[in-house]
Write a protein that holds these residues in place. Structure first.
Motif, mmCIF file in Angstrom:
data_model
loop_
_atom_site.group_PDB
_atom_site.id
_atom_site.type_symbol
_atom_site.label_atom_id
_atom_site.label_comp_id
_atom_site.label_asym_id
_atom_site.label_seq_id
_atom_site.Cartn_x
_atom_site.Cartn_y
_atom_site.Cartn_z
ATOM 1 N N SER A 196 0.840 -1.204 0.000
ATOM 2 C CA SER A 196 0.000 0.000 0.000
ATOM 3 C C SER A 196 0.872 1.251 0.000
ATOM 4 C CB SER A 196 -0.898 0.009 1.239
ATOM 5 O OG SER A 196 -0.116 0.189 2.410
ATOM 6 N N PHE A 197 0.283 2.381 -0.319
ATOM 7 C CA PHE A 197 1.052 3.634 -0.290
ATOM 8 C C PHE A 197 1.508 3.958 1.122
ATOM 9 C CE2 PHE A 197 -3.386 4.659 0.238
ATOM 10 C CZ PHE A 197 -3.414 5.610 1.232
ATOM 11 N N ILE A 198 0.719 3.567 2.131
ATOM 12 C CA ILE A 198 1.136 3.780 3.523
ATOM 13 C C ILE A 198 2.329 2.887 3.836
ATOM 14 C CG2 ILE A 198 0.439 3.596 5.941
ATOM 15 C CD1 ILE A 198 -2.431 4.191 5.050
ATOM 16 N N GLY A 199 2.246 1.630 3.429
ATOM 17 C CA GLY A 199 3.368 0.708 3.631
ATOM 18 C C GLY A 199 4.622 1.169 2.925
ATOM 19 N N GLU A 200 4.447 1.740 1.741
ATOM 20 C CA GLU A 200 5.603 2.254 0.998
ATOM 21 C C GLU A 200 6.231 3.444 1.722
ATOM 22 O OE1 GLU A 200 4.114 0.978 -3.496
ATOM 23 O OE2 GLU A 200 3.742 2.995 -2.742
ATOM 24 N N LEU A 201 5.396 4.294 2.312
ATOM 25 C CA LEU A 201 5.927 5.407 3.107
ATOM 26 C C LEU A 201 6.709 4.883 4.305
ATOM 27 C CD1 LEU A 201 3.233 8.252 3.312
ATOM 28 C CD2 LEU A 201 5.493 8.352 2.249
ATOM 29 N N MET A 202 6.156 3.858 4.966
ATOM 30 C CA MET A 202 6.842 3.262 6.105
ATOM 31 C C MET A 202 8.218 2.747 5.692
ATOM 32 S SD MET A 202 3.511 1.288 7.693
ATOM 33 C CE MET A 202 4.389 0.297 8.916
ATOM 34 N N ALA A 203 8.273 2.084 4.545
ATOM 35 C CA ALA A 203 9.545 1.548 4.050
ATOM 36 C C ALA A 203 10.533 2.665 3.754
ATOM 37 C CB ALA A 203 9.296 0.696 2.802
ATOM 38 N N ARG A 204 10.060 3.751 3.165
ATOM 39 C CA ARG A 204 10.954 4.869 2.856
ATOM 40 C C ARG A 204 11.489 5.528 4.121
ATOM 41 N NH1 ARG A 204 8.996 8.599 -2.066
ATOM 42 N NH2 ARG A 204 11.067 9.470 -1.636
ATOM 43 N N LEU A 205 10.690 5.473 5.194
ATOM 44 C CA LEU A 205 11.144 6.026 6.466
ATOM 45 C C LEU A 205 12.052 5.055 7.220
ATOM 46 C CD1 LEU A 205 7.865 7.770 7.698
ATOM 47 C CD2 LEU A 205 9.845 8.817 6.596
ATOM 48 N N ASP A 231 -6.934 11.683 7.849
ATOM 49 C CA ASP A 231 -7.296 12.043 6.476
ATOM 50 C C ASP A 231 -6.044 12.248 5.620
ATOM 51 O OD1 ASP A 231 -10.001 11.923 6.969
ATOM 52 O OD2 ASP A 231 -10.268 14.083 7.209
ATOM 53 N N VAL A 232 -5.045 12.893 6.201
ATOM 54 C CA VAL A 232 -3.785 13.114 5.479
ATOM 55 C C VAL A 232 -3.104 11.784 5.179
ATOM 56 C CG1 VAL A 232 -1.469 14.119 5.617
ATOM 57 C CG2 VAL A 232 -3.432 15.398 6.485
ATOM 58 N N LEU A 233 -3.080 10.916 6.170
ATOM 59 C CA LEU A 233 -2.328 9.665 6.074
ATOM 60 C C LEU A 233 -2.947 8.640 5.132
ATOM 61 C CD1 LEU A 233 -1.485 9.501 9.840
ATOM 62 C CD2 LEU A 233 0.248 9.358 8.043
ATOM 63 N N VAL A 234 -4.269 8.628 5.013
ATOM 64 C CA VAL A 234 -4.910 7.555 4.240
ATOM 65 C C VAL A 234 -5.290 7.965 2.818
ATOM 66 C CG1 VAL A 234 -5.795 6.505 6.354
ATOM 67 C CG2 VAL A 234 -7.268 8.065 5.055
ATOM 68 N N ARG A 235 -4.815 9.126 2.382
ATOM 69 C CA ARG A 235 -5.138 9.577 1.028
ATOM 70 C C ARG A 235 -3.880 9.630 0.159
ATOM 71 N NH1 ARG A 235 -9.340 14.498 2.680
ATOM 72 N NH2 ARG A 235 -10.904 13.111 3.644
ATOM 73 N N PRO A 236 -3.802 8.776 -0.853
ATOM 74 C CA PRO A 236 -2.621 8.753 -1.716
ATOM 75 C C PRO A 236 -2.644 9.894 -2.736
ATOM 76 C CG PRO A 236 -4.215 7.133 -2.459
ATOM 77 C CD PRO A 236 -4.788 7.758 -1.224
ATOM 78 N N GLY A 237 -2.137 11.029 -2.328
ATOM 79 C CA GLY A 237 -2.184 12.191 -3.206
ATOM 80 C C GLY A 237 -1.150 13.218 -2.840
ATOM 81 N N PRO A 238 -1.460 14.483 -3.073
ATOM 82 C CA PRO A 238 -0.453 15.539 -2.925
ATOM 83 C C PRO A 238 -0.004 15.814 -1.492
ATOM 84 C CG PRO A 238 -2.596 16.469 -3.493
ATOM 85 C CD PRO A 238 -2.711 14.995 -3.655
ATOM 86 N N ARG A 239 -0.703 15.271 -0.474
ATOM 87 C CA ARG A 239 -0.275 15.517 0.911
ATOM 88 C C ARG A 239 0.566 14.360 1.467
ATOM 89 N NH1 ARG A 239 -4.989 17.656 4.690
ATOM 90 N NH2 ARG A 239 -6.316 16.129 3.640
ATOM 91 N N MET A 240 1.156 13.579 0.593
ATOM 92 C CA MET A 240 1.957 12.443 1.053
ATOM 93 C C MET A 240 3.209 12.884 1.802
ATOM 94 S SD MET A 240 1.400 9.691 -2.041
ATOM 95 C CE MET A 240 2.299 8.385 -1.238
ATOM 96 N N ALA A 241 3.758 14.032 1.470
ATOM 97 C CA ALA A 241 4.919 14.532 2.218
ATOM 98 C C ALA A 241 4.501 14.902 3.640
ATOM 99 C CB ALA A 241 5.537 15.731 1.513
ATOM 100 N N GLU A 242 3.310 15.476 3.775
ATOM 101 C CA GLU A 242 2.786 15.786 5.103
ATOM 102 C C GLU A 242 2.546 14.494 5.883
ATOM 103 O OE1 GLU A 242 -1.000 18.128 7.169
ATOM 104 O OE2 GLU A 242 -0.608 18.389 5.013
ATOM 105 N N ALA A 243 2.061 13.468 5.192
ATOM 106 C CA ALA A 243 1.858 12.164 5.834
ATOM 107 C C ALA A 243 3.185 11.605 6.340
ATOM 108 C CB ALA A 243 1.219 11.190 4.848
ATOM 109 N N ALA A 244 4.233 11.760 5.546
ATOM 110 C CA ALA A 244 5.557 11.288 5.964
ATOM 111 C C ALA A 244 6.030 12.019 7.209
ATOM 112 C CB ALA A 244 6.559 11.473 4.815
ATOM 113 N N ARG A 245 5.747 13.312 7.291
ATOM 114 C CA ARG A 245 6.150 14.085 8.476
ATOM 115 C C ARG A 245 5.388 13.631 9.721
ATOM 116 N NH1 ARG A 245 6.836 18.180 4.467
ATOM 117 N NH2 ARG A 245 4.649 18.800 4.548
ATOM 118 N N LEU A 246 4.112 13.309 9.562
ATOM 119 C CA LEU A 246 3.326 12.813 10.694
ATOM 120 C C LEU A 246 3.878 11.480 11.194
ATOM 121 C CD1 LEU A 246 -0.297 13.629 9.455
ATOM 122 C CD2 LEU A 246 0.834 14.616 11.459
ATOM 123 N N MET A 247 4.207 10.604 10.276
ATOM 124 C CA MET A 247 4.793 9.310 10.651
ATOM 125 C C MET A 247 6.146 9.495 11.314
ATOM 126 S SD MET A 247 4.100 6.537 7.682
ATOM 127 C CE MET A 247 2.466 6.044 7.165
#
Length: 288
Positions: A188-197, A262-278
């Motif tokens: 998932s895009f969330i899982g991919e963010l986790m991996a990048r972090l 909402d930021v974290l579960v939406r695969p779109g332009p706020r993905m950088a913000e999602a990464a900061r939250l994580m």
């Protein structure tokens, strides 16, 4: 003079042909949608698509959205047309959209098309999907620098990842996406963010992008850190065996607000913000 008029006529013919060609975009179903011109009236029935349209600078073209689209603030003033899965067909048709943006899984796709409404069905589930969707919407909306916008988002995610200490790579994390035990898998895009972090996802890749995980699976995996939304956290410690999970014993639990979720579960332009939250969660809870 004759040569001038010949060139002028040729230019008009070329311009007319280009205009006649209009805009063509192939959606995630493989269906090619053709419009005489870039759409001026758009209904969006998926929050990530709504946010992408606005990120591309075309927010003013939205005339209706689904009940969950709430960012940026402007879209909250627009008529709501039901949910993405259960759209209000009559309300959508009444808005006279040039095109409707919606998920491929929505039940309303065929009904709208049968009424002569143009539908572009897209449903991003991975980071690559989100990039592709931004490119397609850029094509639809005639925004030539759509990929530049995406590259800026991606670079911001990389910067967040580089800011984390090496200790983050030792963390084993469970991310619960929604009630019923649905988790963020590695695909998932969330899982991919986790991996990048740099953190380790306890959900096996074979389970898919958003699997429903048995509570015992999480107990056996014994994660160091749990990420979950405030909507789903109630009763967490009453699940069988969960009191013994290291993340709960040591209070390594990040509970995201509804707005953060909402930021974290939406695969779109706020993905950088999602990464900061994580990243904040990892730093404040995972590495304490």
């Amino acid at each position: 003079m004759t040569r001038f008029w010949r060139l002028l006529s040729l230019g008009l013919l070329i311009g007319g042909a280009a205009h006649a060609a209009g805009v063509e975009v192939t959606d995630d179903r493989g269906v090619t949608v053709t419009l005489a011109q870039s759409p001026q009236r758009i209904v969006s029935l998926l929050p990530s698509l709504t946010e992408t349209v606005c990120e591309l600078g075309r927010c003013e073209r939205l005339v209706g959205v689904d009940r969950y689209s709430n960012h940026p603030a402007f879209v909250r003033t627009l008529p709501q047309t039901g949910g993405g899965i259960d759209p209000n067909i009559e309300a959508i048709v009444a808005l006279k959209p040039d095109v409707v943006l919606m998920a491929t899984s929505s039940r309303g796709v065929q009904r709208l098309e049968s009424l002569g409404v143009k539908v572009l069905a897209m449903e991003p589930k991975s980071s690559a999907d989100a990039q592709r969707v931004m490119g397609k919407l850029g094509q639809l909306l005639e925004v030539p620098d759509a990929q530049r916008i995406w590259r800026a988002i991606d670079a911001s995610v990389s910067a967040v990842a580089q800011s984390l200490p090496p200790g983050a790579r030792q963390l084993r994390v469970y991310y619960e996406v929604s009630t019923g035990g649905y988790a963020a898998g590695t695909g998932s895009f969330i899982g991919e963010l986790m991996a990048r972090l740099g953190v380790q996802n306890i959900v096996a890749p074979s389970l898919g992008p958003f699997p429903r995980v048995n509570p015992e699976y999480v107990v056996r995996a014994n994660p160091d850190l749990i990420m979950i939304g405030a909507r789903n956290v109630q009763g967490l410690e009453t699940r069988p065996g969960w009191r013994g999970i290291r993340a709960l014993r040591e209070r390594r639990l990040c509970v995201f607000t509804a707005e953060e979720s909402d930021v974290l579960v939406r695969p779109g332009p706020r993905m950088a913000e999602a990464a900061r939250l994580m990243a904040r969660c990892i730093t404040e809870k995972g590495l304490k």
